[in-house]
Design a protein around this motif. Structure first.
Motif, PDB file in Angstrom:
ATOM      1  N   PHE A 127     -17.419  -0.712  56.321  1.00 23.12           N
ATOM      2  CA  PHE A 127     -16.766  -0.154  57.498  1.00 23.12           C
ATOM      3  C   PHE A 127     -17.693  -0.185  58.709  1.00 23.12           C
ATOM      4  O   PHE A 127     -17.289  -0.570  59.817  1.00 23.12           O
ATOM      5  CB  PHE A 127     -16.317   1.277  57.210  1.00 23.12           C
ATOM      6  CG  PHE A 127     -15.743   1.991  58.406  1.00 23.12           C
ATOM      7  CD1 PHE A 127     -14.529   1.609  58.942  1.00 23.12           C
ATOM      8  CD2 PHE A 127     -16.433   3.045  58.994  1.00 23.12           C
ATOM      9  CE1 PHE A 127     -13.999   2.267  60.044  1.00 23.12           C
ATOM     10  CE2 PHE A 127     -15.911   3.705  60.096  1.00 23.12           C
ATOM     11  CZ  PHE A 127     -14.689   3.313  60.625  1.00 23.12           C
ATOM     12  N   ASP A 129     -20.321  -2.171  59.292  1.00 19.93           N
ATOM     13  CA  ASP A 129     -20.563  -3.552  59.738  1.00 19.93           C
ATOM     14  C   ASP A 129     -19.378  -4.084  60.537  1.00 19.93           C
ATOM     15  O   ASP A 129     -19.554  -4.710  61.589  1.00 19.93           O
ATOM     16  CB  ASP A 129     -20.837  -4.460  58.539  1.00 19.93           C
ATOM     17  CG  ASP A 129     -22.243  -4.289  57.995  1.00 19.93           C
ATOM     18  OD1 ASP A 129     -23.149  -3.939  58.771  1.00 19.93           O
ATOM     19  OD2 ASP A 129     -22.446  -4.518  56.785  1.00 19.93           O
ATOM     20  N   GLU A 130     -18.163  -3.856  60.022  1.00 28.79           N
ATOM     21  CA  GLU A 130     -16.980  -4.341  60.734  1.00 28.79           C
ATOM     22  C   GLU A 130     -16.804  -3.608  62.062  1.00 28.79           C
ATOM     23  O   GLU A 130     -16.429  -4.215  63.070  1.00 28.79           O
ATOM     24  CB  GLU A 130     -15.731  -4.158  59.867  1.00 28.79           C
ATOM     25  CG  GLU A 130     -15.792  -4.774  58.475  1.00 28.79           C
ATOM     26  CD  GLU A 130     -16.165  -6.239  58.496  1.00 28.79           C
ATOM     27  OE1 GLU A 130     -15.675  -6.976  59.360  1.00 28.79           O
ATOM     28  OE2 GLU A 130     -16.960  -6.656  57.635  1.00 28.79           O
ATOM     29  N   LEU A 131     -17.079  -2.304  62.053  1.00 33.80           N
ATOM     30  CA  LEU A 131     -16.957  -1.511  63.282  1.00 33.80           C
ATOM     31  C   LEU A 131     -17.922  -2.009  64.353  1.00 33.80           C
ATOM     32  O   LEU A 131     -17.599  -2.004  65.550  1.00 33.80           O
ATOM     33  CB  LEU A 131     -17.230  -0.034  62.967  1.00 33.80           C
ATOM     34  CG  LEU A 131     -17.028   0.958  64.117  1.00 33.80           C
ATOM     35  CD1 LEU A 131     -15.575   0.970  64.571  1.00 33.80           C
ATOM     36  CD2 LEU A 131     -17.456   2.367  63.679  1.00 33.80           C
ATOM     37  N   VAL A 134     -16.201  -4.904  65.980  1.00 34.53           N
ATOM     38  CA  VAL A 134     -15.034  -4.451  66.732  1.00 34.53           C
ATOM     39  C   VAL A 134     -15.451  -3.867  68.080  1.00 34.53           C
ATOM     40  O   VAL A 134     -14.803  -4.095  69.105  1.00 34.53           O
ATOM     41  CB  VAL A 134     -14.243  -3.404  65.917  1.00 34.53           C
ATOM     42  CG1 VAL A 134     -13.171  -2.735  66.781  1.00 34.53           C
ATOM     43  CG2 VAL A 134     -13.593  -4.058  64.707  1.00 34.53           C
ATOM     44  N   ILE A 175     -11.065  -9.129  61.539  1.00 38.47           N
ATOM     45  CA  ILE A 175     -12.031  -8.026  61.452  1.00 38.47           C
ATOM     46  C   ILE A 175     -11.399  -6.723  61.944  1.00 38.47           C
ATOM     47  O   ILE A 175     -11.568  -5.664  61.337  1.00 38.47           O
ATOM     48  CB  ILE A 175     -13.297  -8.347  62.274  1.00 38.47           C
ATOM     49  CG1 ILE A 175     -14.086  -9.481  61.618  1.00 38.47           C
ATOM     50  CG2 ILE A 175     -14.185  -7.119  62.412  1.00 38.47           C
ATOM     51  CD1 ILE A 175     -15.236  -9.992  62.467  1.00 38.47           C
ATOM     52  N   VAL A 176     -10.662  -6.806  63.062  1.00 37.73           N
ATOM     53  CA  VAL A 176      -9.999  -5.615  63.612  1.00 37.73           C
ATOM     54  C   VAL A 176      -8.992  -5.051  62.611  1.00 37.73           C
ATOM     55  O   VAL A 176      -8.930  -3.831  62.385  1.00 37.73           O
ATOM     56  CB  VAL A 176      -9.301  -5.950  64.947  1.00 37.73           C
ATOM     57  CG1 VAL A 176      -8.453  -4.773  65.425  1.00 37.73           C
ATOM     58  CG2 VAL A 176     -10.331  -6.317  66.014  1.00 37.73           C
ATOM     59  N   TRP A 178      -8.952  -5.493  59.295  1.00 41.78           N
ATOM     60  CA  TRP A 178      -9.654  -4.977  58.124  1.00 41.78           C
ATOM     61  C   TRP A 178     -10.338  -3.642  58.439  1.00 41.78           C
ATOM     62  O   TRP A 178     -10.321  -2.718  57.623  1.00 41.78           O
ATOM     63  CB  TRP A 178     -10.660  -6.007  57.651  1.00 41.78           C
ATOM     64  CG  TRP A 178     -11.544  -5.612  56.499  1.00 41.78           C
ATOM     65  CD1 TRP A 178     -12.904  -5.718  56.433  1.00 41.78           C
ATOM     66  CD2 TRP A 178     -11.139  -5.069  55.227  1.00 41.78           C
ATOM     67  NE1 TRP A 178     -13.374  -5.272  55.213  1.00 41.78           N
ATOM     68  CE2 TRP A 178     -12.308  -4.874  54.460  1.00 41.78           C
ATOM     69  CE3 TRP A 178      -9.910  -4.727  54.683  1.00 41.78           C
ATOM     70  CZ2 TRP A 178     -12.285  -4.340  53.170  1.00 41.78           C
ATOM     71  CZ3 TRP A 178      -9.878  -4.202  53.393  1.00 41.78           C
ATOM     72  CH2 TRP A 178     -11.060  -4.012  52.647  1.00 41.78           C
ATOM     73  N   THR A 179     -10.914  -3.530  59.633  1.00 42.39           N
ATOM     74  CA  THR A 179     -11.561  -2.271  60.035  1.00 42.39           C
ATOM     75  C   THR A 179     -10.541  -1.150  60.152  1.00 42.39           C
ATOM     76  O   THR A 179     -10.816  -0.003  59.769  1.00 42.39           O
ATOM     77  CB  THR A 179     -12.288  -2.454  61.386  1.00 42.39           C
ATOM     78  OG1 THR A 179     -13.182  -3.567  61.301  1.00 42.39           O
ATOM     79  CG2 THR A 179     -13.084  -1.213  61.752  1.00 42.39           C
ATOM     80  N   THR A 180      -9.358  -1.477  60.677  1.00 43.45           N
ATOM     81  CA  THR A 180      -8.284  -0.487  60.793  1.00 43.45           C
ATOM     82  C   THR A 180      -7.859   0.018  59.409  1.00 43.45           C
ATOM     83  O   THR A 180      -7.665   1.217  59.205  1.00 43.45           O
ATOM     84  CB  THR A 180      -7.070  -1.086  61.532  1.00 43.45           C
ATOM     85  OG1 THR A 180      -7.483  -1.573  62.813  1.00 43.45           O
ATOM     86  CG2 THR A 180      -5.976  -0.040  61.716  1.00 43.45           C
ATOM     87  N   LEU A 182      -9.712  -0.017  56.667  1.00 47.40           N
ATOM     88  CA  LEU A 182     -10.805   0.801  56.131  1.00 47.40           C
ATOM     89  C   LEU A 182     -10.829   2.179  56.777  1.00 47.40           C
ATOM     90  O   LEU A 182     -11.086   3.189  56.106  1.00 47.40           O
ATOM     91  CB  LEU A 182     -12.149   0.094  56.348  1.00 47.40           C
ATOM     92  CG  LEU A 182     -12.451  -1.098  55.445  1.00 47.40           C
ATOM     93  CD1 LEU A 182     -13.730  -1.795  55.897  1.00 47.40           C
ATOM     94  CD2 LEU A 182     -12.586  -0.663  53.988  1.00 47.40           C
ATOM     95  N   TYR A 183     -10.556   2.230  58.088  1.00 41.74           N
ATOM     96  CA  TYR A 183     -10.553   3.523  58.782  1.00 41.74           C
ATOM     97  C   TYR A 183      -9.489   4.444  58.197  1.00 41.74           C
ATOM     98  O   TYR A 183      -9.770   5.608  57.860  1.00 41.74           O
ATOM     99  CB  TYR A 183     -10.305   3.328  60.280  1.00 41.74           C
ATOM    100  CG  TYR A 183     -10.048   4.634  60.995  1.00 41.74           C
ATOM    101  CD1 TYR A 183     -11.096   5.502  61.295  1.00 41.74           C
ATOM    102  CD2 TYR A 183      -8.738   5.020  61.325  1.00 41.74           C
ATOM    103  CE1 TYR A 183     -10.854   6.721  61.918  1.00 41.74           C
ATOM    104  CE2 TYR A 183      -8.497   6.236  61.949  1.00 41.74           C
ATOM    105  CZ  TYR A 183      -9.559   7.081  62.236  1.00 41.74           C
ATOM    106  OH  TYR A 183      -9.320   8.286  62.844  1.00 41.74           O
TER     107      TYR A 183
END
Length: 352
Positions: A127, A129-131, A134, A175-176, A178-180, A182-183
């Motif tokens: 999370f 790393d992806e953030l 983003v 990435i956006v 996947w990050t969403t 995970l969030y």
């Protein structure tokens, strides 16, 4: 132990061959005696290369610091550093779409953390790393003119250079998303995501992975429960460690440009690293082997202005960001598998 060790070493052959193959091609195509004469190995060069190595250490310190902090003291500095180096080694011998993060669960578990805790820590690192991407990619795009990032360079043809732009934005969109996910899975709506995953696990076309999907759902819920009790100071430390590790990774290239192309724009060099690493996230080759060298030499070609020097810088960059982890990983493997076998034998004795 011997079988596992030999199997792991065997996996290093393909990425090494690919990287060395492209390196040989670049040397044959672009590097000659005239190019070598243009490079002056003086005090400035030595300082620049040492600075690049310092940033390599900064990258590993940042990731080890993050592992140490997230584990709340359950992981000593020695074990945190070893986990980081083994993850880097795994990234070097697996396709970029898999990466070392996917096996961080295994390494953390081998270092003594329970499987559920190791899974929770790995989800948090993913999370973070992806953030990082983003947040910082839009900032970079706003700071740097569009044409400087995507419409210049010495790519072999315009189609290839244009593909870098489209790959960047497609991967960034992924990435956006996947990050969403995970969030919401570990912070926003963990119960909703857990229930949704369990419903999907019951579908006929996913029954084969039923247990794995349900296990992932439970791990995400457990991660959410654990992470909700973290304070601001904790978040500041782990995000700071994440930024330090990624910035240090990019500063390696800045140090190389300061060494060989001192008049170049350091901000532009830094900004283009975001594009390079986002594109390499979908590389099908182990550790981006072959593609990384070619992309660096061509994408930075307009700044460097000399194809021979571009090839040399690409090879030094890969030495510091790739081959060094292959070497360290191979050196660590015997001791790592030895400790693993010892712990396994001890557990078996305890059960007798």
């Amino acid at each position: 132990m011997a079988k596992e060790l030999s199997k792991t070493l065997y996996r290093t052959i393909l990425p090494i061959v690919l990287s060395l193959g492209v390196a040989a091609w670049l040397i044959h195509r672009d590097i000659d005696l005239h190019t070598l004469r243009e490079i002056h190995f003086d005090f400035h060069t030595i300082i620049g290369l040492l600075l690049a190595l310092l940033f390599v250490c900064g990258r590993d310190f940042g990731l080890a610091w993050r592992f140490h902090t997230i584990a709340d003291g359950a992981l000593t500095w020695k074990r945190a550093i070893r986990t980081d180096l083994m993850c880097a080694f795994t990234s070097a011998i697996t396709p970029s779409v898999v990466g070392g993060s996917a096996l961080a669960i295994f390494y953390l578990n081998q270092e003594g953390l329970k499987l559920g805790r190791a899974t929770a820590l790995t989800l948090v690192t993913l999370f973070l790393d992806e953030l990082f991407f983003v947040i910082f990619c839009p900032i970079i795009v706003l700071l740097i003119p569009w044409h400087s990032l995507f419409e210049t360079g010495q790519m072999e043809n315009e189609l290839l250079f244009g593909s870098v732009k489209w790959v960047f934005w497609l991967v960034y969109t992924g990435i956006v998303i996947w990050t969403t996910i995970l969030y919401f899975a570990i912070l926003g709506k963990p119960q909703t995501v857990q229930n949704l995953l369990k419903v999907l696990a019951g579908k006929r076309f996913l029954r084969r992975w039923h247990k794995k999907i349900e296990g992932m759902a439970d791990n995400m819920a457990g991660t959410s429960e654990w992470i909700r009790h973290r304070d601001f100071r904790w978040w500041a430390k782990v995000m700071g460690a994440t930024i330090l590790s990624w910035f240090s990774r990019y500063f390696v290239v800045n140090a190389l440009f300061w060494t060989f192309i001192p008049g170049s724009s350091q901000l532009l060099v830094f900004a283009r690293q975001f594009v390079v690493w986002v594109v390499l996230m979908v590389s099908p080759t182990p550790g981006g082997s072959g593609i990384s060298e070619w992309l660096f030499a061509n994408y930075y070609g307009d700044i460097i202005g000399n194809t021979g020097i571009a090839a040399i810088m690409a090879l030094i960059w890969r030495l510091f960001s790739y081959f060094i982890y292959i070497i360290i990983g191979i050196a660590l493997l015997p001791a790592y598998f030895g400790e693993r076998a010892k712990r396994k034998a001890q557990c078996e004795n305890d059960t007798l």
